[in-house]
Write an enzyme that holds these catalytic residues in place. Structure first.
Site: not given
Ligand SMILES: *Cc1c(COP(=O)(O)O)cnc(C)c1O
Length: 857
Positions: A406, A597-598, A603, A707, A711
């Protein structure tokens, strides 16, 4: 329900497993003796009591029965929690016959079963999903209103089981949903943490973590099964003994044990009469502990020992993608893996099953490295307990496992020190050493004379301390290794495991992640679902490619208007929620720009923050008139791991900027920032359907898949994103004209990396300089420059994820977003095409790919 309810005569007459046949590792507790030992010819013994077809009257009656006889209260005296529990138990009744029938059918059919091993399942609330799966929504609505109850308040009562950190755990939840909908035999195995991911609150703009006691008001969706509990060993030493056949075998003499108590959860397929099982393990002290308490002079010490055992499933580790190597975490991993393998081999397979045929009946999918200790555990079961010789056991084991990687972040690749692993699991360490020895022999044969290669590929790392590389172990043992998006799988082969992919090119494959359209479209976005179903029928719910049929409607003005109405309705719903949930006001008539998101540096929430500050700076410095700003509401949602200091500083800064921007009349109605606390699945279901713009701005080569991006696209938001993870595939499918691409590509990142000097971008780009200067000035922190320093210093002097290098390109892309948004018709056309062309991202398709490429089930 449209499916016929099974009756005794339609069910296979399979007697229940005989509870007297227990293995050496099963504790003989009193619970064992409660099994169904009687035989009767009564027809209801082998089929469930038939639940009458749902009517509003029947539903009301069952509900009141649950309230009176389950909760022990009268409707007039009941609390919202009583009512929620009674409603949940009512819904669960309608699933129960299907669950029993599916279980019986699975036992009978003896098909290959997928054991999905995951340390995390981020399930989200169950009530809404289960009402949807059973098609009971309308009946339940009517029944509750007949009782004078607002069903929305009951739905709101449910605390979601937050048994995961983020994407990885949510993926596991989507996968088990899809497998049930596709009627694939699957058992999801995991841990029933008593405390899931912490609840995030803000105090003085800083994140404060509150324990998530999700079980405290009762948990109507779980079923404890003490008769299936399993004993798990830890510690001690190994010794060699000669068995009755004169064979020298190894015996593990453990130091201490805990009991694993399974809790079963229903995983309903979508209106197909299938209910699979999720089996989560909870740790309990053994009877030995109880006896110790009884006999011990030191009562308090003995009770502490009990607490020690139960600590194993106490809390989910809140680190997302940066494991800390804590002993308790390894205990958790082995605990749930040992319980799960034991459960499948000794309690699920027929008792006379020939384990040489195990790979025909079992495929274990390892969700990241967390369950990789299952590999030596299966070897131990086969060799030490079942008497297989090593080679045969290894052949069986290799054919049973497959591994999903992952990550691409080196710091996320899990390793366990040999010292710790040997202390906790001495026999497993021996097995790992032997697997590695034989593997390295194979490497030497394949590539003679390359000792550097041998050292590189060794499952045992020597530096900085001797440790076991779990990803390597999984790769050596697994029949397949998959990445989670095309780009990620390529980088996995080229960068993370290049030597392995050279040795076994066919072992590597890709399965792009997906999301369940049931939860993330049908449940989360009723308005859009109704519009889609009215237009193309409801086949899309289980065949998401059919969304393609919407394409022509992108050119239909009345459909576009209806689509905009859907978006507007969702925005109003979100505004109402945030008003009560967080006391936040979000303006209508503005672009809803969402980054949820986290919180992680890779990110790049800071890049988004720089964008907000630059827009604000444009107005307050007078460069741009406020009226010329596209009205925009930026919504953040993000939890930071409690020990991740920089991430927490970023949260503080986002909140500080939000406070200042929202209070400044110069940008009122043009720019606002909302950061509702505690982003979770429940909030995602409200936020994502309302979004216009989806922020997927990780540094290229760092986000394995994402993901969240899927969405958003499926709910008609346009993506501004880098060429990273599944963004690549989203852009390819929806088309360049309907996606805002920016930033460096992965090869460009790698080329820039060696001499990267972030301050250079600050010096050379006046807009960036002005933005950073305004932030650094303390303007957003009441003049406190110190408070901003950690983030600013990091950006200017390290910026490991190159936010400054991509800043200019990001701003340009945001300008393209504004230009596009100015034309509502063109924008909604693009949004509709995003929905129509994103059917590929259904987790049903992911499951088909796993079935074709990996499981062959
Ligand atoms: C989907 C989801 C995630 C994953 O989001 P990414 O943007 O892919 O990181 C994380 N948390 C929750 C609650 C989710 O629903």
């Amino acid at each position: 329900m449209s499916e016929p309810v099974p009756t005794a005569s339609t069910l296979p007459a399979q007697p229940p497993a005989d509870p007297a046949v227990v293995s050496d590792e099963t504790p003989s507790t009193d619970a064992r003796r409660i099994g169904p030992t009687f035989r009767t010819s009564h027809p209801l013994a082998s089929g469930p009591v038939v639940q009458p077809a749902p009517t509003v009257d029947g539903f009301v009656e069952t509900f009141l029965g649950e309230l009176n006889y389950g909760q022990g209260v009268l409707l007039s005296q009941s609390t919202v929690n009583d009512q929620y529990l009674a409603l949940a138990r009512t819904v669960r009744r309608y699933l129960m016959a299907d669950w029993l029938e599916t279980g019986a059918r699975r036992r009978q059919a003896q098909q290959k079963t997928v054991a999905y091993l995951s340390a995390e399942y981020l399930l989200g609330r169950q009530l809404g999903n289960n009402l949807l799966a059973t098609n009971l929504q309308d009946v339940a609505d009517a029944a509750m209103s007949r009782c004078g109850i607002d069903i929305a308040s009951l739905r709101a009562q449910e605390v979601e089981p937050g048994l995961g950190n983020g994407g990885l755990g949510r993926l596991a939840a989507c996968f088990v949903d899809s497998l049930a909908t596709m009627d694939v035999p699957c058992i999801g195995y995991g841990i029933r943490y008593e405390y899931g991911i912490f609840r995030q609150t803000f105090e003085g703009d800083r994140q404060v973590e509150v324990p998530d006691s999700w079980l405290s008001l009762g948990s109507p969706w779980e079923f404890p099964h003490p008769e299936r509990q399993v004993l798990v060993h830890f510690g001690g030493r190994t010794e060699e003994v000669t068995d009755e056949n004169g064979r020298v075998v190894c015996r593990w003499v453990p130091d201490w044990n805990v009991v694993g108590m399974p809790y079963h959860y229903m995983v309903p397929g979508h209106r197909n009469g299938v209910v699979n099982t999720l089996r989560l393990w909870s740790a309990k002290a053994t009877q030995a502990f109880d006896l110790q308490i009884f006999n011990s002079g030191d009562y308090a010490e003995a009770v502490r020992a009990q607490t020690f055992a139960e600590n194993i499933s106490k809390v989910l580790y809140p680190e997302d993608s940066t494991p800390q190597g804590k002993e308790l975490r390894l205990q958790q991993q082995y605990f749930f893996v040992a319980c799960s393998l034991h459960d499948f081999i000794d309690n699920t397979l027929p008792h006379d099953f020939d384990l040489r045929r195990l790979p025909e009946r079992l495929v274990v999918q390892l969700n990241d490295t967390h369950p990789v200790i299952a590999i030596p555990e299966l070897m131990r079961i086969l060799v030490d307990r079942k008497g297989f010789d090593w080679d045969e056991a290894w052949d069986i084991t290799k054919r049973c496992f497959a591994y999903t990687c992952h990550t691409l972040l080196p710091e996320a690749l899990e390793v366990w020190s040999v010292e710790l692993l040997g202390r906790l699991l001495p026999r497993h360490l021996e097995i790992i050493y032997r697997i590695n020895e034989e593997f390295l022999e194979e490497v030497r044969e394949a590539f003679p004379g390359d000792e550097m290669l041998v050292r590189r590929m060794s499952v045992i790392a020597e530096h900085p301390e001797r440790s076991v590389r779990m990803a390597y172990l999984a790769t050596v043992a697994g029949s397949k290794v998959n990445g989670v998006a095309e780009l990620h799988s390529q980088l996995l082969r080229d960068k993370v495991l290049p030597d392995f992919s050279r040795m076994w090119p066919d072992k590597f494959t890709n399965v792009t992640n997906g999301i369940t359209p049931r939860r993330f479209v049908l449940l989360a976005n009723r308005r859009l679902s109704d519009l889609v179903t009215d237009t193309i029928g409801d086949g899309w719910v289980t065949d998401l490619d059919r969304l393609r049929e919407l394409e022509p409607y992108a050119d239909d003005a009345s459909f576009r208007a209806a689509f905009r109405e859907v978006k507007q309705g969702n925005k109003e719903r979100l505004a109402a929620l945030l008003r009560v949930r967080d006391g936040l006001e979000i303006p209508q008539d503005s672009m809803l720009d969402v980054m949820v998101k986290r919180l992680h540096e890779y990110k790049r929430q800071t890049l988004k923050l720089l964008h907000i500050v630059s827009l604000y700076d444009d107005v307050v410095s007078g460069r741009v008139a406020a009226e010329d700003l596209t009205p925009r509401t930026v919504v953040f949602g993000a939890k930071a791991a409690p020990g991740y200091h920089l991430a927490k500083e970023i949260i503080f800064l986002v909140n500080a900027v939000a406070d200042t921007v929202n209070a400044d009349p110069r940008v009122a109605g043009r720019l606002s920032v909302a950061f509702p606390a505690n982003y979770n699945v429940t909030l995602a279901e409200k936020l994502i359907p309302a979004a216009d713009l989806s922020e997927q701005i990780s540094l290229a080569g760092k986000e394995a898949s994402g993901t969240g991006n899927m969405k958003f696209a499926l709910n008609g938001a346009l993506t501004i994103g880098t060429d990273d993870g599944a963004n690549v595939e989203i852009r390819r499918l929806v088309g360049d004209d309907h996606f805002f691409l920016f930033g460096m590509t992965e090869p460009e990142v790698e080329r820039l990396r060696p001499g990267y000097t972030p301050s250079m971008y600050y010096e050379e780009d006046a807009r960036l300089r002005s933005t950073i200067d305004l932030l650094a000035s303390g303007h957003f922190t009441g003049g406190d420059r110190q408070a901003v320093a950690p983030v600013i210093d990091n950006l200017l002097h390290q910026d490991a994820f190159m936010a400054l290098a991509d800043f200019r390109s990001y701003l340009d892309a945001q300008e393209r977003v504004e230009a596009a948004y100015a034309d509502p018709d063109a924008w909604s056309r693009s949004a509709i095409l995003n929905v129509a062309r994103s059917g590929f991202f259904s987790s049903d398709r992911s499951m088909r790919d796993y079935l074709d490429r990996i499981w062959h089930a």
